[in-house]
Design an enzyme around this catalytic site. Structure first.
Site, PDB file in Angstrom:
ATOM      1  N   TYR A   1       9.075  85.146   4.579  1.00  0.00           N
ATOM      2  CA  TYR A   1      10.163  84.428   5.156  1.00  0.00           C
ATOM      3  C   TYR A   1      11.358  83.931   4.154  1.00  0.00           C
ATOM      4  CZ  TYR A   1      12.065  80.801   8.272  1.00  0.00           C
ATOM      5  OH  TYR A   1      12.840  79.993   8.997  1.00  0.00           O
TER       6      TYR A   1
ATOM      7  N   VAL B   1      17.569  85.318   9.971  1.00  0.00           N
ATOM      8  CA  VAL B   1      16.191  85.584   9.760  1.00  0.00           C
ATOM      9  C   VAL B   1      15.575  85.041  11.078  1.00  0.00           C
ATOM     10  CG1 VAL B   1      14.126  84.864   8.431  1.00  0.00           C
ATOM     11  CG2 VAL B   1      16.132  84.974   7.479  1.00  0.00           C
ATOM     12  N   GLU B   2      15.795  84.161  11.672  1.00  0.00           N
ATOM     13  CA  GLU B   2      15.045  83.611  12.842  1.00  0.00           C
ATOM     14  C   GLU B   2      15.446  84.326  14.058  1.00  0.00           C
ATOM     15  OE1 GLU B   2      13.016  81.219  13.479  1.00  0.00           O
ATOM     16  OE2 GLU B   2      12.844  80.454  11.350  1.00  0.00           O
ATOM     17  N   SER B   3      16.760  84.850  14.415  1.00  0.00           N
ATOM     18  CA  SER B   3      17.048  85.172  15.685  1.00  0.00           C
ATOM     19  C   SER B   3      17.967  86.269  15.588  1.00  0.00           C
ATOM     20  CB  SER B   3      17.709  84.293  16.734  1.00  0.00           C
ATOM     21  OG  SER B   3      18.778  83.644  15.952  1.00  0.00           O
TER      22      SER B   3
ATOM     23  N   GLN C   1      10.670  77.266  13.587  1.00  0.00           N
ATOM     24  CA  GLN C   1      10.875  78.565  14.347  1.00  0.00           C
ATOM     25  C   GLN C   1       9.602  79.558  14.593  1.00  0.00           C
ATOM     26  OE1 GLN C   1      10.655  81.663  12.750  1.00  0.00           O
ATOM     27  NE2 GLN C   1      12.051  82.913  13.279  1.00  0.00           N
TER      28      GLN C   1
END
Length: 503
Positions: free
Chosen positions: A230, A125-127, A497
């Site tokens: 998210y 999800v972040e990167s 993040q």
């Protein structure tokens, strides 16, 4: 006699006619009934996913499923995020395969801490599992730390290294932070919202709901659109990993075994040489060693992370290289010296010296420390420097070389509004990083050689960063199969993040 025979025959005929159906009876037998026929409904039992915990996990995905521990979120947003990923099967498989090199370490550390293994999927999800990802909020690495939170968690960020991109240091820090905010809320959905939006922002949202007499669950809070999507993004990925056959998806095979170990790196070895000694493509080597801001090691205590089956080969090659005395060294600029003269003295052009040291068009003053070759060709370091996001360019474009988007998040693919992959949230002035810790790491500086003919060298204006003072437990785990090696020395701490508010 004749009378008796006639009577017998008449009796037989009566019996025969009595057994034969009439025309009306035959019609009734053939015609379908007007009344509906009741058939008992067959009840199919609901399919329940079962896991046999008495056997070893088949692969890393099987092991992740066994450790699922968060309550499921079932909402329209989850369905939208799920559809986004499933409608892009090639991208989904590419990202999952990219994450394969890190997942064993993530899961191992989560299990050691007693945390739910869904969190191993959070960097997707972040990167999108891209360690070079860099967002418009200046969040960097797999776990997307912004500079202030990285500093709070003792992640070194200087001209030489950026531990926000370091696989081991950033993972330890991220899990430390997630543990902290889970203990604060006692709820994983709220903890994840805090990781994305900031713990202060979530606390204020909870207070608003409490004051208004509204529920205090994640799904009832007023929050930015990105934070509202998210947890559904992570839930969508969890659903897909949990039952890939339900979606006709074949996950890339990732063995449930240690993927990498740490090998102690001598000072002055460029990353291209280390990749060659490990018999690895440079891009693959950098994916495991993304924390360098310069193309060579510059201080004692640094390590190279390599696949377990390459550690011995690399160690032997480094020993031989050390005996040769060739490598890279640090040079301190003296008063009156120019870059042209320094470059010529070390067999470089001025442009090459600038590239290797990430100088761009900047000028250097006395005391500035430069990385220069000592008996080695510069081609390898030049190749590395073209791939590394130098600290000097961090605010402008750090990490953009490796498939990021202008919208941030480092995903390489932008999802439609309300769907898909995360984009970096804009900074919120109201949210602030956690209070400062007292125990900061003591920086080390590389040993710089003096200019020829000078008795003393000026003290460097900038101190290059160093290894941390404490050794993180997970780092020690990474080297358990390579006893001769030291793990990277770093202290774990974390920040959320992408959002400037939180970390």
């Amino acid at each position: 006699m004749t009378r008796h025979l006639v009577a017998l025959l008449a009796g037989v005929l009566c019996i025969w006619f009595a057994g034969k159906p009439t025309a009306v009876q035959a019609q009734d037998a053939i015609a379908p009934s007007d009344q509906p026929v009741e058939v008992e409904e067959v009840v199919v039992p609901e399919r329940v996913l079962t896991l046999d915990l008495t056997r070893d996990a088949n692969d890393i995905w099987d092991r992740i499923r066994r450790g699922f521990g968060m309550p499921d979120l079932d909402s329209e947003r989850v369905a939208e995020q799920q559809a986004f990923y499933l409608n892009r099967p090639a991208f989904l498989k590419q990202v999952l395969a990219r994450g394969g090199r890190y997942l064993y370490y993530f899961v191992d550390e989560l299990e050691r801490r007693g945390m739910p293994t869904e969190l191993a999927l959070l960097p997707m999800v972040e990167s999108s599992f891209n360690p070079m990802a860099y967002s418009r909020s200046h969040a960097s690495g797999l776990w997307q730390f912004i500079p202030s939170t990285g500093k709070y968690f003792n992640l070194t960020q200087d001209s030489w290294v950026d531990e926000r991109r370091d696989v081991i240091a950033s993972t330890n820090a991220a899990l430390d932070y997630l543990q902290k905010i889970y203990e604060m809320h006692g709820d994983w959905h709220l903890a994840l919202a805090s990781y994305n939006w900031g713990e202060g922002a979530v606390q204020r949202a909870l207070k608003r709901n409490a004051d208004d007499g509204l529920p205090l669950e994640y799904s009832h809070l007023r929050m930015p659109e990105e934070t509202r999507n998210y947890v559904p993004k992570l839930q969508a990925i969890k659903n897909i990993i949990g039952e890939p056959e339900l979606f006709h998806l074949e996950l890339p095979y990732v063995a449930n075994e240690m993927h990498f170990v740490a090998v102690e790196a001598p000072v002055g070895v460029d990353l291209a040489t280390a990749a060659e000694l490990s018999d690895m493509p440079l891009e693959e080597f950098l994916a495991l060693n993304p924390g360098f801001n310069r193309p060579a090691t510059t201080m004692p205590g640094q390590t190279f992370i390599v696949p377990t089956d390459r550690a011995r080969k690399l160690r032997e090659g480094l020993d031989e290289l050390q005996r040769s005395g060739r490598g890279w060294t640090m040079y301190t600029v003296e008063r009156g010296e120019t870059l042209d003269k320094i470059a010529a003295r070390h067999g470089l052009s001025s442009a090459q010296l600038r590239q290797i040291n990430g100088l761009g068009s900047a000028t250097v003053s006395p005391g500035h420390t430069l990385l220069v070759p000592a008996g080695v060709a510069p081609e390898g370091a030049l190749a590395v420097s073209s791939l590394l996001p130098f600290a000097a360019a961090a605010v402008r474009q750090q990490g953009l070389r490796i498939g990021t988007t202008n919208s941030g998040g480092g995903t390489g693919l932008k999802a439609p509004v309300g769907q898909g992959l995360k984009s970096a949230p804009s900074a919120s002035p109201a949210a602030s990083p956690p209070p400062k810790k007292a125990d900061a790491k003591a920086p080390h500086k590389p040993v710089a050689k003096k200019a020829p003919g000078k008795a003393t060298a000026k003290a460097p204006a900038k101190k290059p960063g160093s290894a941390t003072s404490g050794t993180a437990k997970p780092a020690a785990k990474a080297v358990q199969k390579a006893p001769a090696q030291k793990p990277p020395v770093k202290k774990a701490t974390t920040t959320p993040q992408g959002a400037a508010p939180k970390r």
